[in-house]
Motif scaffolding. Structure first.
Motif, PDB file in Angstrom:
ATOM      1  N   ARG A 243      46.235  53.437  49.486  1.00 28.61           N
ATOM      2  CA  ARG A 243      46.011  52.019  49.198  1.00 28.61           C
ATOM      3  C   ARG A 243      47.290  51.203  49.325  1.00 28.61           C
ATOM      4  O   ARG A 243      47.372  50.087  48.830  1.00 28.61           O
ATOM      5  CB  ARG A 243      45.445  51.846  47.792  1.00 28.61           C
ATOM      6  CG  ARG A 243      44.044  52.378  47.639  1.00 28.61           C
ATOM      7  CD  ARG A 243      43.293  51.669  46.538  1.00 28.61           C
ATOM      8  NE  ARG A 243      42.002  52.266  46.378  1.00 28.61           N
ATOM      9  CZ  ARG A 243      41.697  53.146  45.424  1.00 28.61           C
ATOM     10  NH1 ARG A 243      42.590  53.488  44.534  1.00 28.61           N
ATOM     11  NH2 ARG A 243      40.487  53.658  45.365  1.00 28.61           N
TER      12      ARG A 243
ATOM     13  N   ARG B 225      39.025  39.028  56.782  1.00 28.93           N
ATOM     14  CA  ARG B 225      37.667  39.360  56.326  1.00 28.93           C
ATOM     15  C   ARG B 225      36.954  38.133  55.788  1.00 28.93           C
ATOM     16  O   ARG B 225      35.744  37.956  55.971  1.00 28.93           O
ATOM     17  CB  ARG B 225      37.726  40.449  55.250  1.00 28.93           C
ATOM     18  CG  ARG B 225      38.062  41.815  55.807  1.00 28.93           C
ATOM     19  CD  ARG B 225      38.080  42.841  54.708  1.00 28.93           C
ATOM     20  NE  ARG B 225      36.739  43.185  54.274  1.00 28.93           N
ATOM     21  CZ  ARG B 225      36.192  44.387  54.403  1.00 28.93           C
ATOM     22  NH1 ARG B 225      36.869  45.356  54.944  1.00 28.93           N
ATOM     23  NH2 ARG B 225      34.975  44.613  53.977  1.00 28.93           N
TER      24      ARG B 225
ATOM     25  N   TYR C 245      33.542  37.498  57.779  1.00 36.32           N
ATOM     26  CA  TYR C 245      32.273  37.735  57.067  1.00 36.32           C
ATOM     27  C   TYR C 245      31.826  36.525  56.247  1.00 36.32           C
ATOM     28  O   TYR C 245      31.058  36.674  55.284  1.00 36.32           O
ATOM     29  CB  TYR C 245      32.394  38.979  56.181  1.00 36.32           C
ATOM     30  CG  TYR C 245      32.667  40.234  56.976  1.00 36.32           C
ATOM     31  CD1 TYR C 245      31.774  40.677  57.957  1.00 36.32           C
ATOM     32  CD2 TYR C 245      33.821  40.969  56.772  1.00 36.32           C
ATOM     33  CE1 TYR C 245      32.032  41.809  58.705  1.00 36.32           C
ATOM     34  CE2 TYR C 245      34.085  42.112  57.517  1.00 36.32           C
ATOM     35  CZ  TYR C 245      33.186  42.526  58.484  1.00 36.32           C
ATOM     36  OH  TYR C 245      33.438  43.648  59.222  1.00 36.32           O
TER      37      TYR C 245
ATOM     38  N   GLU D  67      31.862  36.621  52.508  1.00 40.96           N
ATOM     39  CA  GLU D  67      31.101  37.676  51.825  1.00 40.96           C
ATOM     40  C   GLU D  67      31.794  39.014  52.079  1.00 40.96           C
ATOM     41  O   GLU D  67      32.723  39.106  52.868  1.00 40.96           O
ATOM     42  CB  GLU D  67      29.684  37.729  52.367  1.00 40.96           C
ATOM     43  CG  GLU D  67      28.814  36.579  51.869  1.00 40.96           C
ATOM     44  CD  GLU D  67      27.357  36.784  52.238  1.00 40.96           C
ATOM     45  OE1 GLU D  67      26.668  37.555  51.543  1.00 40.96           O
ATOM     46  OE2 GLU D  67      26.922  36.181  53.237  1.00 40.96           O
ATOM     47  N   TYR D  68      31.311  40.040  51.437  1.00 43.06           N
ATOM     48  CA  TYR D  68      31.781  41.427  51.644  1.00 43.06           C
ATOM     49  C   TYR D  68      33.301  41.558  51.516  1.00 43.06           C
ATOM     50  O   TYR D  68      33.957  42.172  52.351  1.00 43.06           O
ATOM     51  CB  TYR D  68      31.359  41.934  53.033  1.00 43.06           C
ATOM     52  CG  TYR D  68      29.933  41.658  53.394  1.00 43.06           C
ATOM     53  CD1 TYR D  68      28.889  42.053  52.552  1.00 43.06           C
ATOM     54  CD2 TYR D  68      29.622  41.014  54.581  1.00 43.06           C
ATOM     55  CE1 TYR D  68      27.569  41.798  52.892  1.00 43.06           C
ATOM     56  CE2 TYR D  68      28.301  40.757  54.916  1.00 43.06           C
ATOM     57  CZ  TYR D  68      27.289  41.149  54.072  1.00 43.06           C
ATOM     58  OH  TYR D  68      25.997  40.887  54.401  1.00 43.06           O
ATOM     59  N   LEU D  69      33.867  40.928  50.512  1.00 36.80           N
ATOM     60  CA  LEU D  69      35.317  41.024  50.367  1.00 36.80           C
ATOM     61  C   LEU D  69      35.700  42.327  49.666  1.00 36.80           C
ATOM     62  O   LEU D  69      35.309  42.579  48.531  1.00 36.80           O
ATOM     63  CB  LEU D  69      35.852  39.817  49.602  1.00 36.80           C
ATOM     64  CG  LEU D  69      35.678  38.507  50.372  1.00 36.80           C
ATOM     65  CD1 LEU D  69      36.157  37.331  49.557  1.00 36.80           C
ATOM     66  CD2 LEU D  69      36.401  38.555  51.706  1.00 36.80           C
ATOM     67  N   SER D  70      36.445  43.115  50.367  1.00 30.51           N
ATOM     68  CA  SER D  70      36.856  44.418  49.873  1.00 30.51           C
ATOM     69  C   SER D  70      37.926  44.248  48.786  1.00 30.51           C
ATOM     70  O   SER D  70      38.825  43.424  48.928  1.00 30.51           O
ATOM     71  CB  SER D  70      37.403  45.195  51.068  1.00 30.51           C
ATOM     72  OG  SER D  70      38.037  46.322  50.639  1.00 30.51           O
ATOM     73  N   PRO D  71      37.834  44.999  47.692  1.00 25.45           N
ATOM     74  CA  PRO D  71      38.786  44.784  46.580  1.00 25.45           C
ATOM     75  C   PRO D  71      40.228  45.185  46.889  1.00 25.45           C
ATOM     76  O   PRO D  71      41.160  44.544  46.409  1.00 25.45           O
ATOM     77  CB  PRO D  71      38.218  45.650  45.450  1.00 25.45           C
ATOM     78  CG  PRO D  71      37.356  46.660  46.109  1.00 25.45           C
ATOM     79  CD  PRO D  71      36.829  46.021  47.359  1.00 25.45           C
ATOM     80  N   THR D  72      40.416  46.234  47.699  1.00 21.69           N
ATOM     81  CA  THR D  72      41.782  46.756  47.886  1.00 21.69           C
ATOM     82  C   THR D  72      42.748  45.726  48.489  1.00 21.69           C
ATOM     83  O   THR D  72      43.828  45.501  47.939  1.00 21.69           O
ATOM     84  CB  THR D  72      41.748  48.046  48.728  1.00 21.69           C
ATOM     85  OG1 THR D  72      40.870  48.963  48.082  1.00 21.69           O
ATOM     86  CG2 THR D  72      43.123  48.671  48.846  1.00 21.69           C
ATOM     87  N   PRO D  73      42.399  45.063  49.605  1.00 21.90           N
ATOM     88  CA  PRO D  73      43.350  44.075  50.145  1.00 21.90           C
ATOM     89  C   PRO D  73      43.661  42.958  49.155  1.00 21.90           C
ATOM     90  O   PRO D  73      44.787  42.450  49.116  1.00 21.90           O
ATOM     91  CB  PRO D  73      42.624  43.510  51.375  1.00 21.90           C
ATOM     92  CG  PRO D  73      41.673  44.570  51.766  1.00 21.90           C
ATOM     93  CD  PRO D  73      41.235  45.206  50.477  1.00 21.90           C
TER      94      PRO D  73
ATOM     95  N   ILE E  93      43.625  43.166  45.718  1.00 19.49           N
ATOM     96  CA  ILE E  93      44.486  43.683  44.642  1.00 19.49           C
ATOM     97  C   ILE E  93      45.902  43.929  45.154  1.00 19.49           C
ATOM     98  O   ILE E  93      46.888  43.551  44.513  1.00 19.49           O
ATOM     99  CB  ILE E  93      43.922  45.016  44.085  1.00 19.49           C
ATOM    100  CG1 ILE E  93      42.544  44.799  43.463  1.00 19.49           C
ATOM    101  CG2 ILE E  93      44.863  45.625  43.057  1.00 19.49           C
ATOM    102  CD1 ILE E  93      41.775  46.096  43.235  1.00 19.49           C
TER     103      ILE E  93
END
Lengths: 359, 85
Positions: free
Chosen positions: A55, A102, A106, A109-115, A117
């Protein structure tokens, strides 16, 4: 003048040169065909668990490794670290770009948490603390090219006023392809056609972008292996070139030094024809010092002063200046290097003076 | 179904940056959380996004997640029965 002393007892540096290998530019990689100065990568897996590593982008990885090296160098137990102070202008720049991409791709929508954080600036200090299981004072400075010097100033004040002994302080920034493209559009970074450019023969705008991490264990207690003493730091966000003399003179005078007491002047020339005249001006003031530079080997990034800080501390400890750092072929026969002054500015802003003394 | 399982493994490796793994390294019945791949709560959020973005499945009851995300096998079965994409 500061009454309490602050010693550099350990250092770790990840940069475009193999600085983590405990060498001091003995075999410098002099780039002739690059536009961006990427770091020489250490074996991250030796320092960071695989689950944490997946990560992390380069900035966090470099900061965690550089801080581990500094702690090991100072031979201090992580529990004894009383503050972790980080300077980073861009924070997690690669993850910021990924997050924004992203967001657009998108339609929010669909926002990934890792980028999300891992893109925040204080993630660097947080990850270092997590890696060390350290719960001490943890602060991040994000003010552009003054971020590292602000972190240093905080460390000095903390040692002077809070009676703290062991402080981990550092500067880190990372390259990101998307950001580089944007900065090129506004002429902040040099173009492909300038890549064989000698930064001292300025004929284009912007700089060659770089990345890296320099971390340092500072303490009020001197050790046998201390590198140098950090005497003072001062910054000015805005400074006219005609006021540079006064800025430098009052800083030296406050520290009970004169121009002639400065043995080495370490300058942040980056080859930007619009702003390098500040360095010409200060060189005209310091006519007896050895004037050296470093961004031709490391590239430029807002916290590159951390690399300069590493170089200055090495010079004071080794009493040797690697030839590749000299601005001219003429080198004076300096007997002892006692005081080194670092001067840096970026695009005419964030002027900083950092003074180091031998021990 | 086999193609879906392979596709899922590839998506998980990419989304979770499991760069040391290949799809062949992940067994269909291997536990994803706790033991096995040792994924954590942040990874669970990434898996929820994969379901929604790539298969049109919105997980409205988080309690179901534990069973759905048990393994590649359980994930593929759930996707097969509920997908809208």
């Amino acid at each position: 003048m500061n009454t309490k002393k602050c010693f550099i007892n350990g250092m770790g540096c990840i940069s475009a040169q193999p600085t983590f290998e405990n060498s001091f530019l003995e075999n410098p990689q002099i780039p002739t065909n690059v536009v961006d100065f990427e770091v020489v990568k250490p074996n991250y897996k030796e320092f960071i668990s695989a689950s944490a590593l997946r990560r992390m982008k380069s900035g966090i990885k470099n900061a965690v490794v550089a801080s581990s090296l500094a702690i090991k160098d100072a031979a201090i137990h992580p529990e004894k670290i009383e503050a972790i102070i980080t300077g980073t202008a861009f924070g997690g720049r690669q993850y910021s770009d990924e997050f924004l991409k992203r967001l657009v791709d998108y339609d929010e929508e669909y926002l990934s948490p890792t980028p999300f954080i891992q893109s925040t600036h204080n993630t660097v200090g947080g990850q270092i603390a997590l890696n060390l299981n350290n719960h001490a004072y943890n602060v991040t400075y994000v003010n552009s090219a003054a971020a590292f010097s602000s972190a240093l100033l905080d460390a000095l004040l903390y040692i002077n006023t809070a009676q703290k002994s062991n402080i981990l302080v550092g500067g880190v920034d990372e390259l990101s392809k998307k950001s580089i493209e944007r900065y090129r559009l506004v002429d902040h970074y040099k173009l492909e056609k300038d890549k064989n450019f000698d930064i001292l023969k300025t004929s284009s705008t912007g700089c060659f972008p770089g990345e890296g991490a320099g971390f340092f264990m500072l303490s009020k207690n001197q050790q046998e292996n201390s590198y140098a003493e950090l005497v003072d730091v001062q910054m000015k966000n805005d400074l006219k070139v005609e006021d540079l003399n006064q800025f430098v003179s009052s800083f030296l005078s406050y520290n009970e030094l004169s121009i002639k007491d400065v043995d080495v002047l370490l300058l942040g020339n980056n080859g930007d024809e619009n702003f390098d005249y500040y360095y010409e001006k200060i060189e005209n003031i310091f006519t007896t010092s050895e004037n050296i530079y470093y961004k031709h080997l490391f590239g430029d990034f807002p916290t590159s002063s951390a690399i300069a800080f590493w170089i200055a501390a090495k010079i004071l400890k080794d009493q040797h200046i690697p030839e590749v750092l000299y601005k001219t072929a003429e080198k004076s026969q300096q007997k002892t290097y006692k005081n080194i002054l670092l001067y840096n500015q970026y695009r005419g802003k964030d002027h900083s003076l950092i003074l180091l003394k031998n021990v | 179904m086999e193609n879906l399982k392979k596709e899922l493994k590839e998506k998980i490796i990419e989304a979770l940056n499991l760069e040391d793994l290949t799809p062949e390294d992940i067994k269909d019945d291997e536990l994803l959380f706790g033991e096995g791949l040792e994924l954590d709560s942040i990874d669970a959020l990434e898996l929820i996004i994969i379901l929604d973005k790539d298969y049109g499945i919105k997980l409205d009851d988080p309690k179901k997640g534990k069973k759905i995300f048990e393994s590649i096998e359980t994930m593929a079965n759930y996707i097969n029965e509920n997908r809208s994409k």
